[in-house]
Scaffold this active site. Structure first.
Site, short mmCIF file in Angstrom:
data_model
loop_
_atom_site.label_atom_id
_atom_site.label_comp_id
_atom_site.label_asym_id
_atom_site.label_seq_id
_atom_site.Cartn_x
_atom_site.Cartn_y
_atom_site.Cartn_z
N GLU A 185 75.80 33.43 -20.80
CA GLU A 185 77.02 34.17 -21.13
C GLU A 185 77.65 34.70 -19.83
O GLU A 185 76.94 35.14 -18.93
CB GLU A 185 76.68 35.35 -22.05
CG GLU A 185 77.87 36.18 -22.46
CD GLU A 185 77.47 37.33 -23.40
OE1 GLU A 185 76.26 37.65 -23.48
OE2 GLU A 185 78.37 37.89 -24.04
N GLU A 215 69.49 39.54 -27.44
CA GLU A 215 70.01 40.38 -26.34
C GLU A 215 69.39 41.77 -26.37
O GLU A 215 69.35 42.44 -25.35
CB GLU A 215 71.55 40.43 -26.37
CG GLU A 215 72.13 41.08 -27.60
CD GLU A 215 73.66 40.99 -27.67
OE1 GLU A 215 74.20 39.90 -27.40
OE2 GLU A 215 74.29 42.00 -27.98
N HIS A 219 71.95 36.83 -22.15
CA HIS A 219 72.99 37.84 -22.32
C HIS A 219 73.70 38.03 -20.98
O HIS A 219 73.04 38.12 -19.95
CB HIS A 219 72.28 39.12 -22.75
CG HIS A 219 73.15 40.24 -23.16
ND1 HIS A 219 72.66 41.52 -23.24
CD2 HIS A 219 74.44 40.31 -23.52
CE1 HIS A 219 73.62 42.32 -23.66
NE2 HIS A 219 74.72 41.62 -23.83
N ARG A 272 83.15 31.39 -26.59
CA ARG A 272 82.81 32.19 -27.77
C ARG A 272 84.10 32.70 -28.38
O ARG A 272 84.93 33.28 -27.69
CB ARG A 272 81.93 33.36 -27.33
CG ARG A 272 81.40 34.18 -28.47
CD ARG A 272 80.69 35.43 -27.96
NE ARG A 272 81.56 36.58 -28.02
CZ ARG A 272 81.15 37.85 -28.00
NH1 ARG A 272 79.86 38.13 -27.90
NH2 ARG A 272 82.00 38.84 -28.07
N TYR A 321 84.01 44.81 -33.90
CA TYR A 321 83.27 44.91 -32.64
C TYR A 321 83.25 43.55 -31.94
O TYR A 321 83.11 42.52 -32.58
CB TYR A 321 81.83 45.37 -32.89
CG TYR A 321 81.05 45.48 -31.61
CD1 TYR A 321 81.32 46.49 -30.72
CD2 TYR A 321 80.07 44.56 -31.28
CE1 TYR A 321 80.63 46.59 -29.52
CE2 TYR A 321 79.37 44.64 -30.09
CZ TYR A 321 79.65 45.66 -29.22
OH TYR A 321 78.98 45.75 -28.03
N ARG A 353 68.08 34.99 -26.21
CA ARG A 353 69.17 35.60 -25.44
C ARG A 353 68.73 36.68 -24.47
O ARG A 353 69.56 37.30 -23.81
CB ARG A 353 70.18 36.23 -26.41
CG ARG A 353 70.83 35.27 -27.31
CD ARG A 353 72.31 35.20 -27.20
NE ARG A 353 73.01 36.43 -26.95
CZ ARG A 353 73.80 36.63 -25.90
NH1 ARG A 353 73.96 35.68 -25.01
NH2 ARG A 353 74.44 37.78 -25.74
N ASP A 370 78.04 45.02 -19.32
CA ASP A 370 77.11 46.14 -19.07
C ASP A 370 75.89 45.69 -18.29
O ASP A 370 75.03 46.51 -17.95
CB ASP A 370 76.70 46.82 -20.38
CG ASP A 370 76.21 45.87 -21.44
OD1 ASP A 370 76.99 45.00 -21.86
OD2 ASP A 370 75.05 45.99 -21.87
N ASP A 400 79.57 35.14 -32.35
CA ASP A 400 78.58 36.23 -32.38
C ASP A 400 78.78 37.04 -33.65
O ASP A 400 79.88 37.55 -33.90
CB ASP A 400 78.81 37.12 -31.14
CG ASP A 400 77.67 38.12 -30.91
OD1 ASP A 400 76.85 38.28 -31.83
OD2 ASP A 400 77.63 38.73 -29.82
N TRP A 416 71.26 47.52 -41.22
CA TRP A 416 69.93 47.55 -41.83
C TRP A 416 69.01 48.48 -41.10
O TRP A 416 67.99 48.16 -40.59
CB TRP A 416 69.38 46.11 -41.96
CG TRP A 416 70.40 45.36 -42.69
CD1 TRP A 416 71.38 44.55 -42.18
CD2 TRP A 416 70.70 45.48 -44.07
NE1 TRP A 416 72.24 44.14 -43.14
CE2 TRP A 416 71.84 44.69 -44.33
CE3 TRP A 416 70.11 46.18 -45.14
CZ2 TRP A 416 72.42 44.59 -45.58
CZ3 TRP A 416 70.68 46.07 -46.37
CH2 TRP A 416 71.82 45.27 -46.58
N HIS A 458 76.92 39.71 -34.33
CA HIS A 458 76.59 41.11 -33.98
C HIS A 458 75.69 41.78 -35.02
O HIS A 458 75.92 42.94 -35.38
CB HIS A 458 77.87 41.93 -33.78
CG HIS A 458 78.61 41.55 -32.53
ND1 HIS A 458 78.09 41.72 -31.27
CD2 HIS A 458 79.83 41.00 -32.35
CE1 HIS A 458 78.95 41.30 -30.37
NE2 HIS A 458 80.01 40.85 -30.99
N GLU A 494 75.29 33.47 -33.08
CA GLU A 494 74.47 34.48 -32.40
C GLU A 494 74.23 35.69 -33.29
O GLU A 494 75.14 36.14 -34.00
CB GLU A 494 75.20 34.90 -31.12
CG GLU A 494 74.58 36.06 -30.39
CD GLU A 494 75.34 36.36 -29.12
OE1 GLU A 494 75.96 35.44 -28.55
OE2 GLU A 494 75.32 37.52 -28.69
C1 CS2 Z 1 77.59 41.28 -27.07
C2 CS2 Z 1 77.61 42.48 -26.16
O1 CS2 Z 1 77.74 39.97 -25.18
C3 CS2 Z 1 77.40 40.00 -26.33
O2 CS2 Z 1 76.97 39.04 -26.94
O3 CS2 Z 1 76.77 41.34 -28.17
O4 CS2 Z 1 78.92 42.99 -26.20
C4 CS2 Z 1 76.65 43.60 -26.48
O5 CS2 Z 1 76.97 44.17 -27.71
C5 CS2 Z 1 76.66 44.62 -25.39
O6 CS2 Z 1 76.35 43.98 -24.19
C6 CS2 Z 1 75.69 45.75 -25.70
O7 CS2 Z 1 75.42 46.51 -24.60
MG MG Z 2 75.96 39.44 -28.68
#
Ligand code: CS2
Ligand code: MG
Length: 402
Positions: free
Chosen positions: A339, A262, A312, A147, A159, A283, A316, A210, A402, A212, A236
């Site tokens: 991932e 996710e 995902h 990615r 981000y 995801r 975290d 991604d 949004w 996001h 994504e």
């Molecule tokens: C992201 C993550 O892994 C991903 O694709 O979008 O960083 C996601 O934002 C975090 O896991 C949110 O907790």
């Molecule tokens: Mg993501």
């Protein structure tokens, strides 16, 4: 096989994790991940106050019935807190069943459908050339799928772009930081990223990206369509997915495969997306979508409509979820990709595990159950620390997404 003990363990070896540990009268124990990034203590309290008292004395082998009992019995269905709590119980019960049967969980799920699980890594750079180099680093480590996320000229902080280490952590300690988003520079930049990546790294790598949830459906057509000659593996989260029919518009404008989910927590979040074939990869993963039991139902629905999975796997999600996802990935027929963001060393020490990475693929290992444990003594040395994901605003100060 009665459950005699259920405990919630909160720790923070670099980031917060919530883990449920169930013990049976036979002395077996099972683990479930219950981590909900930035809202960890809500799930911990839901489990401790409302679920643990219902588990004591229940037969640990009744996995489906326990799932239905916690989901339907609560009256209040779905939602990330509820579904993460149910997921933790469900995952721990599969772990116990595997240990009782002396089999790895994937064997209980029908056995391996493939030899190993294709994973993608996160290559991040502060700008285009830095990202091109980062993709090269991942390719040299053996990744077949990568990615690519890049800092964008004209946007101060983006981000999903790490700060230089292999295991960057999206949440930050303290109160949430704020960042500013601007769509136009992003739309102008993205095509050049993939042109340059193919120039430098050739046609073979699977390239992912991604978004996001930053765009509207019509905007998402552009970063989908422009890189079509460069064959993105998938784009994504082009848009937030509360409005499932919005994906019809994206589909009309690009053949780049779409991944989303996710943040989904149940089959109802993706039913229309799957049945109308508006996406290619779902995801959702074990910890946030009701556990192995519910995720299998999502995968089976998806299989009917040519949609594959793409769980995902950010940091975290604890190693307990990672292990559970790998057993799931290995077993289901319509697996797509997984991932993989490696955890930091402290986390890996708190959660000793059998899963392994080699040459772009992962395997959950052959240990009975999930093949992951928690070192409770070590975990106790890392108490909870408040942390949040960053908040995103548009340039005029309005909240984004949004
Ligand atoms: C992201 C993550 O892994 C991903 O694709 O979008 O960083 C996601 O934002 C975090 O896991 C949110 O907790
Ligand atoms: Mg993501």
């Amino acid at each position: 096989m009665k459950i005699v003990d259920a405990r919630v363990i909160v720790c923070s070896p670099g980031r917060n994790f919530v883990t449920l540990k169930l013990t049976t009268e036979d002395g077996l124990h099972g683990l479930g991940d219950a981590t909900l990034n930035g809202r960890e203590l809500a799930v911990a309290a839901y489990l401790t106050e409302h679920v643990v008292p219902l588990l004591i004395g229940r037969d640990a082998r009744r996995i489906e019935d326990t799932w239905q009992y916690l989901y339907k019995g609560a009256y209040w269905r779905r939602g990330p807190v509820t579904m993460t709590a149910i997921a933790a119980v469900d995952t721990a019960l599969w772990d116990i069943l595997g240990k009782a049967a002396d089999l790895p969980v994937y064997r209980l799920l029908g056995g391996a459908s493939r030899e190993a699980v294709l994973v993608y890594g996160h290559a991040n750079g502060k700008d285009l050339e830095d990202t091109v180099r980062a993709v090269g680093t991942y390719a040299a480590m053996g990744y077949k799928a990568i990615r690519a996320q890049s800092g964008i000229p004209g946007i101060a902080s983006t981000y999903g772009v790490g700060k230089g280490s292999m295991s960057y952590e999206p949440a930050e300690r303290g109160l949430p930081p704020e960042s500013v988003w601007s769509t136009e520079p992003y739309l102008d930049f993205v095509p050049s990223l993939f042109t340059r990546l193919r120039q430098e790294h050739g046609p073979e790598l699977h390239l992912l990206h991604d978004v996001h949830h930053r765009l509207t459906p019509i905007e998402a057509g552009r970063p989908g369509r422009a890189p079509e000659p460069h064959r993105l593996f998938r784009m994504e989260d082009p848009v937030p997915a509360e409005l499932q029919e919005g994906f019809r518009l994206i589909r009309r404008h690009t053949t780049t495969p779409i991944a989303v989910g996710e943040v989904f927590n149940s089959i109802h979040d993706c039913q229309q997306l799957i049945q109308e074939q508006l996406i290619d990869y779902v995801r959702s993963t074990v910890v946030h979508a009701g556990g192995i039991t519910h995720l299998r139902k999502i995968a089976h629905l998806a299989e009917l409509f040519h949609v594959r999975t793409g769980c995902h796997g950010a940091t975290d999600l604890s190693p307990v979820c990672m292990a559970a996802a790998l057993h799931f990935d290995l077993s289901i027929h319509n697996f797509g990709i997984q991932e993989y963001m490696p955890h930091n060393d402290e986390t890996l020490r708190v959660f000793p595990h059998h899963y392994r990475f080699a040459d772009g693929y992962m395997h959950p290992g052959e240990a009975p159950g999930l093949g992951v444990e928690i070192d409770e003594g070590l975990a106790a040395r890392y108490p909870y620390q408040r942390a949040y994901l960053p908040v995103n605003r548009k340039e005029d100060g309005t909240m984004h997404s949004w």
